[in-house]
Scaffold this motif. Structure first.
Motif, PDB file in Angstrom:
ATOM      1  N   SER A 142      27.142  43.604 -25.129  1.00  0.00           N
ATOM      2  CA  SER A 142      26.610  44.728 -25.891  1.00  0.00           C
ATOM      3  C   SER A 142      25.263  45.210 -25.373  1.00  0.00           C
ATOM      4  O   SER A 142      24.850  46.331 -25.655  1.00  0.00           O
ATOM      5  CB  SER A 142      26.468  44.327 -27.360  1.00  0.00           C
ATOM      6  OG  SER A 142      25.456  43.328 -27.501  1.00  0.00           O
ATOM      7  N   GLY A 143      24.567  44.338 -24.622  1.00  0.00           N
ATOM      8  CA  GLY A 143      23.203  44.645 -24.213  1.00  0.00           C
ATOM      9  C   GLY A 143      22.171  44.057 -25.155  1.00  0.00           C
ATOM     10  O   GLY A 143      20.988  44.001 -24.829  1.00  0.00           O
ATOM     11  N   ASP A 144      22.613  43.585 -26.325  1.00  0.00           N
ATOM     12  CA  ASP A 144      21.740  42.865 -27.255  1.00  0.00           C
ATOM     13  C   ASP A 144      21.737  41.399 -26.814  1.00  0.00           C
ATOM     14  O   ASP A 144      22.707  40.673 -27.046  1.00  0.00           O
ATOM     15  CB  ASP A 144      22.276  43.008 -28.678  1.00  0.00           C
ATOM     16  CG  ASP A 144      21.405  42.307 -29.725  1.00  0.00           C
ATOM     17  OD1 ASP A 144      20.739  41.305 -29.388  1.00  0.00           O
ATOM     18  OD2 ASP A 144      21.411  42.751 -30.881  1.00  0.00           O
ATOM     19  N   THR A 145      20.664  40.972 -26.147  1.00  0.00           N
ATOM     20  CA  THR A 145      20.642  39.641 -25.537  1.00  0.00           C
ATOM     21  C   THR A 145      20.898  38.538 -26.542  1.00  0.00           C
ATOM     22  O   THR A 145      21.666  37.597 -26.279  1.00  0.00           O
ATOM     23  CB  THR A 145      19.288  39.410 -24.835  1.00  0.00           C
ATOM     24  OG1 THR A 145      19.094  40.418 -23.851  1.00  0.00           O
ATOM     25  CG2 THR A 145      19.247  38.046 -24.172  1.00  0.00           C
ATOM     26  N   GLU A 146      20.308  38.621 -27.716  1.00  0.00           N
ATOM     27  CA  GLU A 146      20.485  37.570 -28.719  1.00  0.00           C
ATOM     28  C   GLU A 146      21.927  37.503 -29.200  1.00  0.00           C
ATOM     29  O   GLU A 146      22.517  36.415 -29.289  1.00  0.00           O
ATOM     30  CB  GLU A 146      19.551  37.824 -29.902  1.00  0.00           C
ATOM     31  CG  GLU A 146      19.612  36.736 -30.963  1.00  0.00           C
ATOM     32  CD  GLU A 146      18.617  36.948 -32.089  1.00  0.00           C
ATOM     33  OE1 GLU A 146      18.677  36.195 -33.082  1.00  0.00           O
ATOM     34  OE2 GLU A 146      17.784  37.877 -31.988  1.00  0.00           O
ATOM     35  N   GLU A 157      21.761  32.786 -17.865  1.00  0.00           N
ATOM     36  CA  GLU A 157      20.514  33.467 -18.187  1.00  0.00           C
ATOM     37  C   GLU A 157      20.815  34.954 -18.376  1.00  0.00           C
ATOM     38  O   GLU A 157      20.929  35.714 -17.415  1.00  0.00           O
ATOM     39  CB  GLU A 157      19.487  33.258 -17.071  1.00  0.00           C
ATOM     40  CG  GLU A 157      19.097  31.798 -16.880  1.00  0.00           C
ATOM     41  CD  GLU A 157      18.154  31.606 -15.712  1.00  0.00           C
ATOM     42  OE1 GLU A 157      17.887  32.588 -14.976  1.00  0.00           O
ATOM     43  OE2 GLU A 157      17.674  30.476 -15.524  1.00  0.00           O
ATOM     44  N   LEU A 158      20.984  35.368 -19.627  1.00  0.00           N
ATOM     45  CA  LEU A 158      21.273  36.761 -19.921  1.00  0.00           C
ATOM     46  C   LEU A 158      19.991  37.571 -19.958  1.00  0.00           C
ATOM     47  O   LEU A 158      18.951  37.085 -20.410  1.00  0.00           O
ATOM     48  CB  LEU A 158      21.994  36.895 -21.258  1.00  0.00           C
ATOM     49  CG  LEU A 158      23.413  36.341 -21.355  1.00  0.00           C
ATOM     50  CD1 LEU A 158      23.957  36.546 -22.760  1.00  0.00           C
ATOM     51  CD2 LEU A 158      24.324  36.992 -20.336  1.00  0.00           C
ATOM     52  N   GLY A 159      20.068  38.792 -19.506  1.00  0.00           N
ATOM     53  CA  GLY A 159      18.941  39.711 -19.579  1.00  0.00           C
ATOM     54  C   GLY A 159      19.452  41.119 -19.748  1.00  0.00           C
ATOM     55  O   GLY A 159      20.668  41.376 -19.746  1.00  0.00           O
ATOM     56  N   GLU A 160      18.542  42.057 -19.883  1.00  0.00           N
ATOM     57  CA  GLU A 160      18.953  43.446 -20.056  1.00  0.00           C
ATOM     58  C   GLU A 160      19.741  43.955 -18.857  1.00  0.00           C
ATOM     59  O   GLU A 160      20.565  44.869 -18.986  1.00  0.00           O
ATOM     60  CB  GLU A 160      17.721  44.326 -20.281  1.00  0.00           C
ATOM     61  CG  GLU A 160      16.998  44.051 -21.597  1.00  0.00           C
ATOM     62  CD  GLU A 160      15.818  44.969 -21.799  1.00  0.00           C
ATOM     63  OE1 GLU A 160      15.546  45.796 -20.903  1.00  0.00           O
ATOM     64  OE2 GLU A 160      15.174  44.868 -22.857  1.00  0.00           O
ATOM     65  N   GLU A 161      19.510  43.373 -17.679  1.00  0.00           N
ATOM     66  CA  GLU A 161      20.199  43.834 -16.479  1.00  0.00           C
ATOM     67  C   GLU A 161      21.532  43.140 -16.243  1.00  0.00           C
ATOM     68  O   GLU A 161      22.255  43.503 -15.309  1.00  0.00           O
ATOM     69  CB  GLU A 161      19.307  43.633 -15.254  1.00  0.00           C
ATOM     70  CG  GLU A 161      18.055  44.504 -15.246  1.00  0.00           C
ATOM     71  CD  GLU A 161      17.354  44.451 -13.908  1.00  0.00           C
ATOM     72  OE1 GLU A 161      17.623  43.505 -13.135  1.00  0.00           O
ATOM     73  OE2 GLU A 161      16.551  45.344 -13.624  1.00  0.00           O
ATOM     74  N   VAL A 203      23.681  17.027 -18.278  1.00  0.00           N
ATOM     75  CA  VAL A 203      22.895  17.547 -17.156  1.00  0.00           C
ATOM     76  C   VAL A 203      23.171  19.031 -17.000  1.00  0.00           C
ATOM     77  O   VAL A 203      24.286  19.502 -17.261  1.00  0.00           O
ATOM     78  CB  VAL A 203      23.262  16.806 -15.845  1.00  0.00           C
ATOM     79  CG1 VAL A 203      22.477  17.358 -14.664  1.00  0.00           C
ATOM     80  CG2 VAL A 203      23.012  15.300 -15.982  1.00  0.00           C
ATOM     81  N   GLU A 204      22.160  19.785 -16.570  1.00  0.00           N
ATOM     82  CA  GLU A 204      22.355  21.198 -16.243  1.00  0.00           C
ATOM     83  C   GLU A 204      21.939  21.426 -14.793  1.00  0.00           C
ATOM     84  O   GLU A 204      20.918  20.908 -14.341  1.00  0.00           O
ATOM     85  CB  GLU A 204      21.560  22.099 -17.182  1.00  0.00           C
ATOM     86  CG  GLU A 204      21.883  23.575 -16.983  1.00  0.00           C
ATOM     87  CD  GLU A 204      21.460  24.451 -18.153  1.00  0.00           C
ATOM     88  OE1 GLU A 204      20.910  25.536 -17.899  1.00  0.00           O
ATOM     89  OE2 GLU A 204      21.694  24.041 -19.309  1.00  0.00           O
ATOM     90  N   HIS A 205      22.767  22.191 -14.063  1.00  0.00           N
ATOM     91  CA  HIS A 205      22.533  22.476 -12.648  1.00  0.00           C
ATOM     92  C   HIS A 205      22.293  23.964 -12.442  1.00  0.00           C
ATOM     93  O   HIS A 205      23.016  24.800 -13.009  1.00  0.00           O
ATOM     94  CB  HIS A 205      23.756  22.077 -11.802  1.00  0.00           C
ATOM     95  CG  HIS A 205      24.143  20.643 -11.913  1.00  0.00           C
ATOM     96  ND1 HIS A 205      23.522  19.638 -11.200  1.00  0.00           N
ATOM     97  CD2 HIS A 205      25.111  20.039 -12.661  1.00  0.00           C
ATOM     98  CE1 HIS A 205      24.085  18.481 -11.490  1.00  0.00           C
ATOM     99  NE2 HIS A 205      25.049  18.694 -12.372  1.00  0.00           N
ATOM    100  N   ASP A 206      21.297  24.305 -11.642  1.00  0.00           N
ATOM    101  CA  ASP A 206      21.095  25.675 -11.181  1.00  0.00           C
ATOM    102  C   ASP A 206      21.734  25.784  -9.803  1.00  0.00           C
ATOM    103  O   ASP A 206      21.199  25.272  -8.814  1.00  0.00           O
ATOM    104  CB  ASP A 206      19.600  25.999 -11.121  1.00  0.00           C
ATOM    105  CG  ASP A 206      19.329  27.445 -10.753  1.00  0.00           C
ATOM    106  OD1 ASP A 206      20.269  28.140 -10.308  1.00  0.00           O
ATOM    107  OD2 ASP A 206      18.180  27.898 -10.904  1.00  0.00           O
ATOM    108  N   ALA A 254      26.529  35.031 -13.392  1.00  0.00           N
ATOM    109  CA  ALA A 254      26.197  36.353 -13.931  1.00  0.00           C
ATOM    110  C   ALA A 254      25.782  37.281 -12.799  1.00  0.00           C
ATOM    111  O   ALA A 254      25.083  36.874 -11.865  1.00  0.00           O
ATOM    112  CB  ALA A 254      25.081  36.248 -14.970  1.00  0.00           C
ATOM    113  N   ALA A 255      26.214  38.532 -12.894  1.00  0.00           N
ATOM    114  CA  ALA A 255      25.878  39.545 -11.892  1.00  0.00           C
ATOM    115  C   ALA A 255      25.071  40.660 -12.531  1.00  0.00           C
ATOM    116  O   ALA A 255      25.236  40.973 -13.719  1.00  0.00           O
ATOM    117  CB  ALA A 255      27.145  40.110 -11.257  1.00  0.00           C
ATOM    118  N   GLN A 256      24.219  41.260 -11.735  1.00  0.00           N
ATOM    119  CA  GLN A 256      23.393  42.379 -12.170  1.00  0.00           C
ATOM    120  C   GLN A 256      23.401  43.436 -11.080  1.00  0.00           C
ATOM    121  O   GLN A 256      23.836  43.172  -9.957  1.00  0.00           O
ATOM    122  CB  GLN A 256      21.969  41.908 -12.454  1.00  0.00           C
ATOM    123  CG  GLN A 256      21.251  41.325 -11.247  1.00  0.00           C
ATOM    124  CD  GLN A 256      19.990  40.591 -11.615  1.00  0.00           C
ATOM    125  OE1 GLN A 256      19.962  39.821 -12.577  1.00  0.00           O
ATOM    126  NE2 GLN A 256      18.922  40.829 -10.859  1.00  0.00           N
TER     127      GLN A 256
END
Length: 398
Positions: free
Chosen positions: A112-116, A140-144, A284-287, A343-345
């Motif tokens: 929706s574009g609403d990050t929360e 990691e969600l963002g506006e983009e 564990v979390e991996h980047d 995620a893609a931007q």
């Protein structure tokens, strides 16, 4: 499962473990959750990004989407294993129909574009698809953020022969003096313990059979061996790529780390295999972008070029790629889960909106390693390293 795909996924598991599992801390990783996403991206990629993704996958990009669909379909058919994929795209992002048609069946949603709000929706999907084992989507969600491609794997198995649990300190080794939850059991299955040769010396593998289609193999190498190397040796052994002798033919003495074999006076001719191991639970979390080259994402996460012309006419760049993974080994069984999200931007920032469109919304508001291996195909579903096993809460002060 296709043997070529299984070997390709296992090779990625071994390379990832070799790069990131150091033994300094707990680790668990699931290349079986990353590989299909990379394959689906490779199908829509172009230029250097396509070549790098194919190299990371170990198969040609042209056959990657088909292999991903077949792998995910096979995983969904394994008893005790849940497998799911999801795709979420921002409203107004035009995706190529050919690429969409190649995707496996799974969730389809809109950002929706609403990050929360979007974060809550994706977190709910991750939790539901793993039965609560992973509660948050590691993205990691963002506006983009224009597109999120995700996979979820959740494995629950019970032992064919359960363990007995008791608490007590370790008497030697790096955990000496620490109160641990020890698991014990005795069987006659000498063939469940094997020894193979690794680069730094012999490696001991113990198969703990699941009641259905998945087993867990505990892997122990020499004290000075790099953990990633030990896990790679274990993967080669469970694949059958290297020979391994089992407890029925190994020489007496200490043929492998942690393993003693001897002949004793007994009231029964029945062989005995006694096992002792600590319980463990890891999260564990991996980047993945920290090792972008390993996953074929170096060009795809760069600012130059049109990396995914087969996905969308709008130039896209990978902005986030992460995995959250957990594993729990206890007296009656084993649990492991992983959620992977890429995620893609837009390349170069958000484009200006050139159109107006009607949107509708309907709301209905009521120090050893381990490998989880599909027995038939020998696909490694999870691999990890235990640096700090579970303490006995009744024996820990403060």
């Amino acid at each position: 499962m296709d043997n070529t795909t299984v070997r390709a996924v296992n090779r990625l598991t071994a390379r990832w473990a070799g790069r990131t599992v150091t033994g300094e801390r707990d680790s668990v990783l699931t290349a079986a959750g990353v590989w299909p996403l990379l394959a689906l991206l490779a199908d829509g990629a172009g230029g250097p990004a396509r070549e790098e993704l194919a190299g990371a996958l170990g198969i040609p990009a042209g056959s990657a989407a088909k292999a991903a669909r077949e792998l995910l379909g096979a995983l969904a058919g394994v008893r005790g294993l849940q497998a799911a994929t999801g795709l979420w795209a921002k409203a107004g992002l035009a995706l190529e129909e050919r690429w969409l048609a190649e995707l496996p069946q799974g969730a389809r949603g809109e950002l929706s574009g609403d990050t929360e709000a979007d974060t809550k929706s994706l977190d709910a999907w991750a939790s539901e698809r793993t039965g609560g084992l992973i509660e948050k989507m590691p993205v990691e969600l963002g506006e983009e953020t224009l597109l999120v491609l995700a996979s979820a794997l959740a494995l629950r198995l019970t032992w064919a022969d359960t363990f007995t649990e008791w608490a007590g300190p370790a008497y030697d080794g790096p955990w000496a003096g620490k109160p641990l939850r020890w698991l014990h059991r005795t069987t006659a299955a000498l063939e469940d313990v094997r020894v193979t040769d690794g680069a730094s010396g012999p490696v001991t593998l113990l198969r703990v059979a699941g009641a259905d289609e998945v087993d867990v193999h505990l892997v122990l190498g020499p004290a000075a061996s790099p953990p990633g190397e030990v896990l790679a040796t274990g993967i080669a052994a469970v694949e059958g790529a290297v020979p391994a002798a089992d407890g029925t033919t190994l020489p007496e003495g200490t043929p492998g780390p942690g393993l003693t074999i001897r002949t004793v006076d007994s009231y029964s001719p029945r062989p005995v295999l006694r096992v002792r191991t600590p319980a463990f639970s890891l999260l564990v979390e991996h980047d993945l972008l920290e090792h972008a080259g390993l996953f074929g994402l170096e060009s795809a996460s760069g600012a130059e070029g049109d990396h995914f012309p087969g996905v969308s006419r709008l130039p896209l760049v990978i902005g986030s790629a992460r995995q959250a993974a957990m594993a729990r080994f206890h007296a009656t069984g084993f649990e492991a889960a992983a959620v992977t999200a890429i995620a893609a931007q837009p390349r170069g920032g958000m484009p200006r909106a050139g159109h107006r469109a009607r949107h509708a919304e309907a709301a209905f508001t009521s120090p050893f390693g381990f490998l989880a291996v599909h027995r038939t195909s020998r696909l490694v579903l999870a691999a990890g390293w235990v640096a700090d096993p579970d303490a006995d809460p009744d024996r820990v002060s403060g």
